[in-house]
Write an enzyme that holds these catalytic residues in place. Structure first.
Site, PDB file in Angstrom:
ATOM      1  N   ASP A 134      80.866  56.348   2.013  1.00 29.62           N
ATOM      2  CA  ASP A 134      82.111  57.033   1.683  1.00 29.62           C
ATOM      3  C   ASP A 134      81.906  58.410   1.064  1.00 29.62           C
ATOM      4  OD1 ASP A 134      84.919  56.853   1.891  1.00 29.62           O
ATOM      5  OD2 ASP A 134      85.046  56.749  -0.290  1.00 29.62           O
ATOM      6  N   CYS A 189      92.129  43.278  19.806  1.00 26.60           N
ATOM      7  CA  CYS A 189      93.526  43.577  19.447  1.00 26.60           C
ATOM      8  C   CYS A 189      94.488  43.053  20.527  1.00 26.60           C
ATOM      9  CB  CYS A 189      93.738  45.080  19.278  1.00 26.60           C
ATOM     10  SG  CYS A 189      93.126  45.743  17.718  1.00 26.60           S
ATOM     11  N   CYS A 192      98.646  42.877  20.772  1.00 25.36           N
ATOM     12  CA  CYS A 192      99.222  43.052  19.425  1.00 25.36           C
ATOM     13  C   CYS A 192      99.415  44.535  19.113  1.00 25.36           C
ATOM     14  CB  CYS A 192      98.287  42.420  18.401  1.00 25.36           C
ATOM     15  SG  CYS A 192      98.802  42.666  16.699  1.00 25.36           S
ATOM     16  N   CYS A 195     100.376  46.632  13.561  1.00 22.07           N
ATOM     17  CA  CYS A 195     100.062  47.708  12.605  1.00 22.07           C
ATOM     18  C   CYS A 195     100.828  48.982  12.962  1.00 22.07           C
ATOM     19  CB  CYS A 195      98.565  47.964  12.562  1.00 22.07           C
ATOM     20  SG  CYS A 195      97.816  48.225  14.167  1.00 22.07           S
ATOM     21  N   CYS A 215     100.443  59.578   6.493  1.00 19.64           N
ATOM     22  CA  CYS A 215      99.832  58.330   5.999  1.00 19.64           C
ATOM     23  C   CYS A 215      99.913  58.269   4.466  1.00 19.64           C
ATOM     24  CB  CYS A 215      98.390  58.253   6.469  1.00 19.64           C
ATOM     25  SG  CYS A 215      97.516  56.814   5.831  1.00 19.64           S
ATOM     26  N   CYS A 244      98.955  48.410   7.038  1.00 16.16           N
ATOM     27  CA  CYS A 244      98.470  48.205   8.412  1.00 16.16           C
ATOM     28  C   CYS A 244      97.334  47.198   8.458  1.00 16.16           C
ATOM     29  CB  CYS A 244      98.074  49.522   9.068  1.00 16.16           C
ATOM     30  SG  CYS A 244      96.874  50.481   8.139  1.00 16.16           S
ATOM     31  N   CYS A 248      98.023  42.560   9.831  1.00 10.84           N
ATOM     32  CA  CYS A 248      97.074  42.254  10.914  1.00 10.84           C
ATOM     33  C   CYS A 248      96.765  40.759  10.936  1.00 10.84           C
ATOM     34  CB  CYS A 248      95.794  43.065  10.691  1.00 10.84           C
ATOM     35  SG  CYS A 248      94.545  42.762  11.947  1.00 10.84           S
TER      36      CYS A 248
END
Ligand code: B12
Ligand code: SF4
Ligand code: SF4
Length: 344
Positions: A134, A189, A192, A195, A215, A244, A248
């Site tokens: 990160d 996914c 679907c 999200c 966001c 989101c 899920c």
């Protein structure tokens, strides 16, 4: 040659084992080749505006997509994922605001420590290593995808099969040659689109593509004033947004069973307004706070209180104090909060 291959296999195995023993939930290995797809995307997103004013990997896209800029002659990346459950904070109270799972404790420190155990194995055998997680140095999701940790979900997160995306990601960069993953994880996914459909600000503009200008995870971190059109959607989020991920279905049942799901309250927004600068910076030192300026946490708290329907004269008094604050951004958010509360 045979012996050399055996050695590479042995060392690769040791690295994966060391990572898992050190608490990582998944470990994969990939080459240190450049991430050319991510480089193109970073440039495109900067150009299209989706990157807002974010720096991070956008600051120098060539650098963050070229692992040999971290260690010259780098050959491999050992990528690790660490689960981020949603524990209540030790000092949590029936407050009115939410902190997203990954920010409730300093998971990145735990992740780096686990990756360091992997690095030690390599260093003991004379290889160079550097742990990154990160920061601006590497596109962590691209590394995780290529290492076979998970697939890239429509919510743009890396999803681990059956477990979902509740993980932070990091890597050990090394000049040791290791056995690389060759199979990308299958995208599960399917049809679907929860999200995308349930994002409160419609920030997922196409599968896997987030417009950071919309966001909430970025809006509450970004410097400056929060655009008015998004303030109501921010609801009671002080830091981060998990919607989101929470909607899920992948790994959802286990999460509901094992953890406090979508926990109600972490801290009172009123308390954030009352803390001194020093208290805020000490308590939340593991968060990315724009310009390291705690006023942005107060700004967020004012938005949360403006969205709160609970009548509370102490809150009203505190907001009134902020109407006279010397900082223009705080004054303006206090005015907004005051108006919201008077009309609700
Ligand atoms: C900028 C950033 C953000 C921005 C923008 C997010 C975005 N979706 O673009 C903001 C502030 C909004 C944000 C929010 C969050 N973030 Co963030 N963020 C970052 C950061 C610093 C850089 C990401 C980046 O450079 N993206 C640019 C694109 C171009 O690169 P990329 O992410 O690698 O994606 C590429 C690959 O996936 C590739 N790709 C796609 N499919 C495939 C398939 C294959 C086979 C291959 C090889 C490649 C590939 O294409 C993509 C585009 O090129 C990283 C840390 C880091 N240093 O990487 C964390 C990071 C991505 N964030 C993380 C987290 C946890 C979050 C939040 C969940 C936090 C929260 N609860 O609030 C939210 C989730 C919002 C969301 N839906 O994405 C985690 C992701 C964990 C995971 N399981 O995926 C990261 C990796 C931090 C970490 N080290 O753990 N984030
Ligand atoms: S983090 Fe929140 S605002 Fe951002 S894309 Fe996910 S649900 Fe939407
Ligand atoms: S909510 Fe559905 S579409 Fe979105 S990431 Fe999860 S499985 Fe994929």
């Amino acid at each position: 040659m045979g012996n050399e291959n055996n050695d590479i296999e042995r060392l690769s195995h040791l690295c994966v084992e060391a990572g898992l023993n050190a608490g990582l939930d998944s470990v994969g290995i990939t080459s240190a080749d450049p991430f050319s797809e991510a480089l193109t995307t970073l440039k495109e997103r900067k150009k299209s505006g989706y990157a807002a004013s974010m720096q991070f990997t956008y600051r120098n896209p060539e650098r963050s997509t070229t692992p040999t800029r971290i260690i010259p002659n780098a050959k491999s990346l050992i990528v690790g994922a660490l689960h981020t459950p949603s524990p209540r904070l030790p000092d949590s109270q029936e407050g009115d605001s939410r902190i997203s799972a990954y920010a409730r404790k300093d998971y990145y420190s735990d992740l780096r420590a686990s990756l360091q155990s992997v690095a030690k194995i390599l260093e003991n055998e004379g290889w160079k290593t550097k742990v990154v997680a990160d920061d601006n140095a590497l596109v962590d999701r691209s590394a995780a995808l290529r290492a076979g940790i998970g697939w890239m979900g429509k919510n743009s997160n890396v999803l681990i099969p059956k477990k979902g995306s509740w993980f932070v990601l990091g890597s050990v960069v090394t000049d040791a040659p290791l056995v690389e993953n060759e199979e990308p994880v299958k995208d599960e996914c399917g049809q679907c689109s929860r999200c995308i459909d349930l994002c409160p600000t419609s920030a997922i503009v196409e599968p896997g593509v987030v417009d950071a200008r919309r966001c909430i995870a970025w809006l509450v971190q970004a410097p400056g004033s929060i655009p008015e059109e998004f303030r109501s959607s921010i609801g009671n989020r002080i830091y981060g947004c998990d919607d989101c991920q929470e909607v899920c279905p992948v790994g959802r049942q286990d999460r509901i069973k094992g953890e406090i799901f979508d926990s109600l309250a972490d801290i009172s927004a009123l308390q954030i307004l009352k803390f001194t600068d020093e208290e805020l910076l000490n308590r939340y030192s593991h968060w990315y706070i724009a310009e390291r300026n705690p006023k942005y946490l107060r700004r967020n708290a004012l938005v949360v209180l403006g969205n709160s329907k609970k009548r509370n004269s102490e809150v009203d008094q505190e907001i009134k104090k902020y109407l006279r604050n010397s900082d223009e951004i705080l004054r303006e958010h206090a005015e907004w909060a005051y108006m919201q509360r008077s009309i609700s």
